[in-house]
Design an enzyme around this catalytic site. Structure first.
Site, PDB file in Angstrom:
ATOM      1  CG  ASP A   1      -2.408   0.959   0.748  1.00  0.00           C
ATOM      2  OD1 ASP A   1      -2.407   1.389  -0.451  1.00  0.00           O
ATOM      3  OD2 ASP A   1      -2.964   0.774   1.925  1.00  0.00           O
TER       4      ASP A   1
ATOM      5  CB  ALA B   1     -12.590   5.032   1.196  1.00  0.00           C
TER       6      ALA B   1
ATOM      7  CB  CYS C   1     -12.545 -22.450  17.063  1.00  0.00           C
ATOM      8  SG  CYS C   1     -11.296 -22.610  15.432  1.00  0.00           S
TER       9      CYS C   1
ATOM     10  CB  CYS D   1      -9.334 -23.445  19.088  1.00  0.00           C
ATOM     11  SG  CYS D   1      -9.748 -21.463  18.494  1.00  0.00           S
TER      12      CYS D   1
HETATM   13  N1  GUN Z   1      -6.953   0.596   2.883  1.00  0.00           N
HETATM   14  C1  GUN Z   1      -8.076   0.518   3.807  1.00  0.00           C
HETATM   15  N2  GUN Z   1      -8.763   1.718   2.408  1.00  0.00           N
HETATM   16  C2  GUN Z   1      -7.730   2.078   1.738  1.00  0.00           C
HETATM   17  C3  GUN Z   1      -7.969   3.214   0.411  1.00  0.00           C
HETATM   18  O1  GUN Z   1      -9.467   3.322   0.494  1.00  0.00           O
HETATM   19  N3  GUN Z   1      -6.736   3.255  -0.118  1.00  0.00           N
HETATM   20  C4  GUN Z   1      -5.998   2.955   0.694  1.00  0.00           C
HETATM   21  N4  GUN Z   1      -4.661   2.850  -0.644  1.00  0.00           N
HETATM   22  N5  GUN Z   1      -5.608   2.216   1.088  1.00  0.00           N
HETATM   23  C5  GUN Z   1      -6.634   1.289   2.412  1.00  0.00           C
HETATM   24 ZN    ZN Z   2      -9.013 -21.321  16.413  1.00  0.00          ZN
END
Ligand code: GUN
Ligand code: ZN
Length: 493
Positions: free
Chosen positions: A93, A196, A279, A284
């Site tokens: 990211d 988002a 679980c 678990c």
């Molecule tokens: N991680 C969670 N939401 C977003 C997003 O809208 N854009 C990016 N780049 N990373 C994220």
């Molecule tokens: Zn478990």
């Protein structure tokens, strides 16, 4: 044509696919969950993620690496795969999330993409703008233009074999999401995260998540691999896959473990509140709630993170099996029962049944009529849409019970909720082989009555008689006056 992504199976908008990640030399089967790895805090050793958990891809944040001197130098020298000790695919990211949280970051898309390339990322991300929910439309549209510029900047960087994400934003405006999806699909970028949505999920706004994702999907091409950024709670995976999402990433397994939370397919429990562990994962199987509580903090956090990841990956396998066998909506419905907000999400999904229908196979496993909502599934709408194709005789008896052996009609057909009239020749074909509860359900009967009404209207020259067993007047009111009624209960059959 997107050569990196091949779709193998469909159920509604859900699918099983294969994403080839050329820089990693890896093919990832989707739907896939990418665990989020904080390069500074390795809760679970990434090498074990691949060997013990079967994880082929993970995600980490290049912005955190870029802004931590020591880690940045090591990443540039050794490469990301050696730094993390992971030989699968690594998505990075860009710092957009930090941008959304703190309002400002000190890198551009060009800089951070070049950095992601330099450290050996396999799937990189430009600096998109994660617009929060419910902002005014002007702001959402203006932010979207900034994101579109970021995508153009990303496309201009020489990224070689590295795949690049094209995030789709647009806040809570489905039409802006659609526009953003169409724009993203028009670039030559490779993977399409819907962004988002974290604030929506944190607020349990699953109906809004569905509307936003399906908006984006209308703009994207069917062969675009779609990532749902920040989504990975096991409770919502079936729903998100049913919307057509292929990739997920989860920080939840680790973040929740830090404050003693234990994930299940129907929600989140606190370790403190548990008397039993529902679980059978390796953690678990070896522990009780008490032995987990008694472990040291770091040990407990690691064990909880491992359980959380096991239960999430298990659910993803269950979702894949449901797609393969054609029972995804049954699974979504089961999960929807776990939380009222999930039920809203399921209902929102069925509001888009025409969109789901476009990729729904005409034949699959057995359709289970489980609730009033089942009557709104795409299979029912499709069956009703095709009633005009049937050929009818001059007089037809439609009956909800076993047809009489002697009668004066040209033909007798059964009526099966929620589908409606079933010609004998189709009775053994999908979806008419459906299983329904034997106790009547008004909503399922209402959908069947709509099928009878539709058939009668499409074939005005046929004399249609409908024999019901004491159906409610509000249901029978849906039939046109041309349909003659017989109440089997009062005739005494
Ligand atoms: N991680 C969670 N939401 C977003 C997003 O809208 N854009 C990016 N780049 N990373 C994220
Ligand atoms: Zn478990």
């Amino acid at each position: 044509m997107r050569e990196q992504f091949e779709i193998r199976d469909h159920d509604g908008a859900g699918r099983i696919g294969r994403l080839s990640v050329p820089r990693a030399g890896v093919t990832v089967e989707t739907p896939a969950l990418l665990p989020v790895i904080n390069p500074n805090v390795l809760t679970i050793d990434p090498e074990r993620l691949r060997s013990e958990f079967g994880v082929d891809a993970l995600i980490t944040n290049s912005y955190i690496i870029h802004s931590t001197d020591r880690v940045r130098e090591r990443a540039l020298e050794e490469g990301l795969h050696d730094l993390l000790g992971f030989d699968g695919a690594i998505m990075t990211d860009s710092g957009s999330f930090q941008l959304a949280e703190y309002g400002d970051i000190d890198v551009t898309t060009t800089e951070i993409l070049e950095f992601q390339h330099a450290i050996g990322s396999d799937i990189a991300t430009p600096v998109d703008v994660p617009t929060p929910p419910d902002v005014d439309r002007e702001r959402a549209a203006a932010d979207l233009e900034t994101t579109e510029t970021a995508l153009a900047d990303a496309a201009a960087v020489d990224t070689g074999e590295m795949l690049v994400n094209a995030p789709v934003q647009g806040s809570t405006y489905p039409d802006l999401r659609e526009r953003a999806g169409r724009h993203a699909a028009g670039t030559d970028l490779d993977v399409f995260p819907v962004g988002a949505v974290v604030p929506l999920m944190n607020g349990y706004r699953y109906a809004d998540v569905v509307d936003v994702v399906l908006g984006a999907k209308r703009g994207l091409d069917p062969d675009c691999p779609v990532h749902l950024f920040g989504a990975g709670h096991p409770m919502m995976l079936a729903l998100a896959v049913a919307c057509g999402c292929d990739l997920f990433d989860s920080a939840a397994y680790a973040l929740m473990a830090r404050d003693g939370r234990y994930l299940t397919v129907s929600g989140t429990e606190h370790l403190e509140d548990l008397t039993y562990l529902p679980c059978s994962c390796p953690v678990c199987a070896d522990h009780t709630p008490a032995s987990l509580r008694d472990a040291g903090d770091a040990e407990r956090e690691r064990l909880l993170a491992e359980h959380n990841l096991h239960v999430t990956l298990e659910e993803l396998r269950r979702v894949k099996e449901a797609v393969r066998s054609g029972s995804l909506l049954e699974l979504v419905e089961r999960r929807a029962r776990g939380h009222p907000a999930m039920w809203d999400g399921y209902r929102a999904l069925l509001d888009h049944r025409e969109q789901l229908e476009a990729t729904d196979p005409v034949s699959k496993g057995t359709f289970f009529s489980l609730s009033a909502e089942s009557a709104r599934r795409p299979e029912v709408a499709r069956y009703h849409d095709r009633l005009d194709r049937l050929s009818l005789p001059e007089s037809l008896l439609l009956t909800v019970t076993k047809p009489p052996s002697e009668h004066e009609y040209d033909a007798v057909w059964r009526v099966k909720p929620p589908f409606g009239p079933v010609p004998p020749a189709l009775a053994e074909t999908y979806p008419l082989t459906a299983e329904a509860p034997s106790r009547p359900n008004t909503e399922l009967c209402r959908a069947a009555a709509d099928g009878v009404a539709r058939l009668a209207r499409e074939h005005p020259t046929t004399e249609v008689t409908f024999a019901h067993d004491d159906w409610e007047a509000t249901v029978l009111d849906r039939l046109p006056a041309s349909v003659a009624l017989e109440n089997l209960a009062t005739i005494g059959r």
